[in-house]
Write a protein that holds these residues in place. Structure first.
Motif, PDB file in Angstrom:
ATOM      1  N   LEU A  32      10.078   7.133  -7.634  1.00  0.00           N
ATOM      2  CA  LEU A  32      10.789   6.094  -8.132  1.00  0.00           C
ATOM      3  C   LEU A  32      10.212   4.631  -7.886  1.00  0.00           C
ATOM      4  O   LEU A  32      10.519   3.701  -8.632  1.00  0.00           O
ATOM      5  N   HIS A  33       9.617   4.546  -6.721  1.00  0.00           N
ATOM      6  CA  HIS A  33       9.105   3.135  -6.307  1.00  0.00           C
ATOM      7  C   HIS A  33       7.927   3.359  -5.417  1.00  0.00           C
ATOM      8  O   HIS A  33       8.139   4.108  -4.559  1.00  0.00           O
ATOM      9  N   VAL A  34       6.954   2.660  -5.463  1.00  0.00           N
ATOM     10  CA  VAL A  34       5.688   2.365  -4.616  1.00  0.00           C
ATOM     11  C   VAL A  34       5.800   1.223  -4.113  1.00  0.00           C
ATOM     12  O   VAL A  34       5.758   0.182  -4.903  1.00  0.00           O
ATOM     13  N   GLU A  35       5.496   1.019  -2.664  1.00  0.00           N
ATOM     14  CA  GLU A  35       5.335  -0.361  -2.242  1.00  0.00           C
ATOM     15  C   GLU A  35       4.686  -0.425  -1.066  1.00  0.00           C
ATOM     16  O   GLU A  35       4.526   0.476  -0.195  1.00  0.00           O
ATOM     17  N   ALA A  36       3.859  -1.630  -1.108  1.00  0.00           N
ATOM     18  CA  ALA A  36       2.838  -1.828   0.165  1.00  0.00           C
ATOM     19  C   ALA A  36       3.115  -3.223   0.657  1.00  0.00           C
ATOM     20  O   ALA A  36       3.510  -4.108   0.210  1.00  0.00           O
ATOM     21  N   PRO A  37       3.172  -3.313   1.946  1.00  0.00           N
ATOM     22  CA  PRO A  37       3.530  -4.850   2.612  1.00  0.00           C
ATOM     23  C   PRO A  37       2.558  -5.721   1.861  1.00  0.00           C
ATOM     24  O   PRO A  37       1.610  -5.521   1.431  1.00  0.00           O
ATOM     25  N   VAL A  38       3.040  -6.891   1.790  1.00  0.00           N
ATOM     26  CA  VAL A  38       2.139  -7.882   1.051  1.00  0.00           C
ATOM     27  C   VAL A  38       0.769  -8.077   1.428  1.00  0.00           C
ATOM     28  O   VAL A  38      -0.005  -8.207   0.651  1.00  0.00           O
ATOM     29  N   ASN A  39       0.510  -8.010   2.820  1.00  0.00           N
ATOM     30  CA  ASN A  39      -1.018  -8.317   3.521  1.00  0.00           C
ATOM     31  C   ASN A  39      -1.640  -6.945   3.284  1.00  0.00           C
ATOM     32  O   ASN A  39      -2.855  -7.117   3.324  1.00  0.00           O
ATOM     33  N   LEU A  40      -1.111  -5.836   2.561  1.00  0.00           N
ATOM     34  CA  LEU A  40      -1.915  -4.580   2.378  1.00  0.00           C
ATOM     35  C   LEU A  40      -2.163  -4.537   1.022  1.00  0.00           C
ATOM     36  O   LEU A  40      -3.150  -3.497   0.611  1.00  0.00           O
ATOM     37  N   ARG A  41      -1.687  -5.271   0.100  1.00  0.00           N
ATOM     38  CA  ARG A  41      -1.915  -5.289  -1.320  1.00  0.00           C
ATOM     39  C   ARG A  41      -3.422  -5.597  -1.688  1.00  0.00           C
ATOM     40  O   ARG A  41      -3.823  -6.346  -0.974  1.00  0.00           O
ATOM     41  N   GLY A  42      -3.963  -4.992  -2.579  1.00  0.00           N
ATOM     42  CA  GLY A  42      -5.218  -5.167  -2.990  1.00  0.00           C
ATOM     43  C   GLY A  42      -6.211  -4.455  -1.814  1.00  0.00           C
ATOM     44  O   GLY A  42      -7.650  -4.591  -2.122  1.00  0.00           O
ATOM     45  N   THR A  43      -5.801  -3.730  -0.841  1.00  0.00           N
ATOM     46  CA  THR A  43      -6.718  -3.118   0.125  1.00  0.00           C
ATOM     47  C   THR A  43      -7.070  -1.619  -0.152  1.00  0.00           C
ATOM     48  O   THR A  43      -7.673  -1.149   0.619  1.00  0.00           O
ATOM     49  N   GLY A  44      -6.334  -1.129  -1.204  1.00  0.00           N
ATOM     50  CA  GLY A  44      -6.428   0.421  -1.499  1.00  0.00           C
ATOM     51  C   GLY A  44      -5.383   1.160  -0.940  1.00  0.00           C
ATOM     52  O   GLY A  44      -5.562   2.464  -0.920  1.00  0.00           O
ATOM     53  N   ALA A  45      -4.660   0.475  -0.105  1.00  0.00           N
ATOM     54  CA  ALA A  45      -3.570   1.412   0.729  1.00  0.00           C
ATOM     55  C   ALA A  45      -2.590   2.315  -0.107  1.00  0.00           C
ATOM     56  O   ALA A  45      -2.413   3.344   0.206  1.00  0.00           O
ATOM     57  N   ALA A  46      -2.176   1.523  -1.144  1.00  0.00           N
ATOM     58  CA  ALA A  46      -1.276   2.376  -2.164  1.00  0.00           C
ATOM     59  C   ALA A  46      -2.120   3.534  -2.823  1.00  0.00           C
ATOM     60  O   ALA A  46      -1.215   4.308  -3.153  1.00  0.00           O
ATOM     61  N   ASP A  47      -3.275   3.182  -3.102  1.00  0.00           N
ATOM     62  CA  ASP A  47      -4.300   4.231  -3.768  1.00  0.00           C
ATOM     63  C   ASP A  47      -4.403   5.631  -2.657  1.00  0.00           C
ATOM     64  O   ASP A  47      -4.254   6.674  -3.049  1.00  0.00           O
ATOM     65  N   ARG A  48      -4.621   5.284  -1.313  1.00  0.00           N
ATOM     66  CA  ARG A  48      -4.655   6.320  -0.480  1.00  0.00           C
ATOM     67  C   ARG A  48      -3.304   6.812  -0.323  1.00  0.00           C
ATOM     68  O   ARG A  48      -3.331   8.078  -0.142  1.00  0.00           O
ATOM     69  N   LEU A  49      -2.142   6.137  -0.324  1.00  0.00           N
ATOM     70  CA  LEU A  49      -0.778   6.767  -0.497  1.00  0.00           C
ATOM     71  C   LEU A  49      -0.625   7.668  -1.531  1.00  0.00           C
ATOM     72  O   LEU A  49      -0.332   9.056  -1.451  1.00  0.00           O
ATOM     73  N   MET A  50      -1.178   7.476  -2.833  1.00  0.00           N
ATOM     74  CA  MET A  50      -1.023   8.337  -3.870  1.00  0.00           C
ATOM     75  C   MET A  50      -1.665   9.495  -3.902  1.00  0.00           C
ATOM     76  O   MET A  50      -1.300  10.648  -4.315  1.00  0.00           O
ATOM     77  N   ARG A  51      -2.989   9.298  -3.307  1.00  0.00           N
ATOM     78  CA  ARG A  51      -4.027  10.718  -3.233  1.00  0.00           C
ATOM     79  C   ARG A  51      -3.392  11.456  -2.107  1.00  0.00           C
ATOM     80  O   ARG A  51      -3.308  12.673  -2.441  1.00  0.00           O
ATOM     81  N   GLY A  52      -2.732  11.031  -1.151  1.00  0.00           N
ATOM     82  CA  GLY A  52      -2.053  12.028  -0.365  1.00  0.00           C
ATOM     83  C   GLY A  52      -0.614  12.708  -0.817  1.00  0.00           C
ATOM     84  O   GLY A  52      -0.495  13.761  -0.711  1.00  0.00           O
ATOM     85  N   ILE A  53      -0.124  11.888  -1.816  1.00  0.00           N
ATOM     86  CA  ILE A  53       1.002  12.364  -2.517  1.00  0.00           C
ATOM     87  C   ILE A  53       0.776  13.460  -3.239  1.00  0.00           C
ATOM     88  O   ILE A  53       1.134  14.506  -3.370  1.00  0.00           O
ATOM     89  N   VAL A  54      -0.370  13.340  -3.970  1.00  0.00           N
ATOM     90  CA  VAL A  54      -0.714  14.317  -4.883  1.00  0.00           C
ATOM     91  C   VAL A  54      -1.146  15.696  -4.307  1.00  0.00           C
ATOM     92  O   VAL A  54      -0.867  16.683  -4.713  1.00  0.00           O
ATOM     93  N   ALA A  55      -1.760  15.305  -3.136  1.00  0.00           N
ATOM     94  CA  ALA A  55      -2.329  16.533  -2.143  1.00  0.00           C
ATOM     95  C   ALA A  55      -1.037  17.378  -1.702  1.00  0.00           C
ATOM     96  O   ALA A  55      -0.884  18.444  -1.776  1.00  0.00           O
ATOM     97  N   LEU A  56       0.126  16.612  -1.199  1.00  0.00           N
ATOM     98  CA  LEU A  56       1.211  17.155  -0.810  1.00  0.00           C
ATOM     99  C   LEU A  56       1.767  17.828  -1.664  1.00  0.00           C
ATOM    100  O   LEU A  56       2.277  19.158  -1.560  1.00  0.00           O
ATOM    101  N   ALA A  57       2.029  17.417  -2.967  1.00  0.00           N
ATOM    102  CA  ALA A  57       2.456  18.023  -4.139  1.00  0.00           C
ATOM    103  C   ALA A  57       1.837  19.336  -4.612  1.00  0.00           C
ATOM    104  O   ALA A  57       2.658  20.336  -4.809  1.00  0.00           O
ATOM    105  N   ALA A  58       0.458  19.306  -4.582  1.00  0.00           N
ATOM    106  CA  ALA A  58      -0.052  20.368  -4.682  1.00  0.00           C
ATOM    107  C   ALA A  58       0.133  21.664  -3.805  1.00  0.00           C
ATOM    108  O   ALA A  58       0.282  22.746  -3.910  1.00  0.00           O
ATOM    109  N   GLU A  59       0.334  21.101  -2.333  1.00  0.00           N
ATOM    110  CA  GLU A  59       0.580  22.122  -1.438  1.00  0.00           C
ATOM    111  C   GLU A  59       1.982  22.709  -1.581  1.00  0.00           C
ATOM    112  O   GLU A  59       2.176  24.068  -1.380  1.00  0.00           O
ATOM    113  N   GLN A  60       2.729  22.035  -1.953  1.00  0.00           N
ATOM    114  CA  GLN A  60       4.320  22.283  -2.188  1.00  0.00           C
ATOM    115  C   GLN A  60       4.568  22.966  -3.473  1.00  0.00           C
ATOM    116  O   GLN A  60       5.752  23.513  -3.732  1.00  0.00           O
ATOM    117  N   GLY A  61       3.727  22.830  -4.413  1.00  0.00           N
ATOM    118  CA  GLY A  61       3.912  23.519  -5.678  1.00  0.00           C
ATOM    119  C   GLY A  61       4.873  22.743  -6.516  1.00  0.00           C
ATOM    120  O   GLY A  61       5.571  23.235  -7.260  1.00  0.00           O
TER     121      GLY A  61
END
Length: 84
Positions: A36-65
């Motif tokens: 529904l919504h992805v958010e990073a603190p202002v000072n983390l924007r542009g650092t790849g933090a949200a990308d790392r979050l999304m990669r982890g979400i994809v991995a968890l979704a694959a594990e959970q089916g």
């Protein structure tokens, strides 16, 4: 690097980055996880933090089916750039 966790009490995936939380709120229904919504603190924007979050979400979704359904514009754009 800290891994992505599923905070079911808050219905959000979380990634701790130096004591700050990058998160993605979700809703689950019928074998799907709707992002529904992805958010990073202002000072983390542009650092790849949200990308790392999304990669982890994809991995968890694959594990959970579960299938991810990106409703948030960031998640939708990220998944379009990272198919499969």
């Amino acid at each position: 690097m800290t891994s992505v966790t599923d905070n079911t009490a808050r219905s959000q995936y979380e990634l701790d980055v130096n004591g700050q939380t990058v998160f993605a709120r979700y809703r689950r229904q019928e074998g799907q996880t709707l992002i529904l919504h992805v958010e990073a603190p202002v000072n983390l924007r542009g650092t790849g933090a949200a990308d790392r979050l999304m990669r982890g979400i994809v991995a968890l979704a694959a594990e959970q089916g579960t299938t991810l359904v990106p409703l948030c514009s960031y998640a939708r754009a990220w998944m379009a750039r990272h198919p499969g």
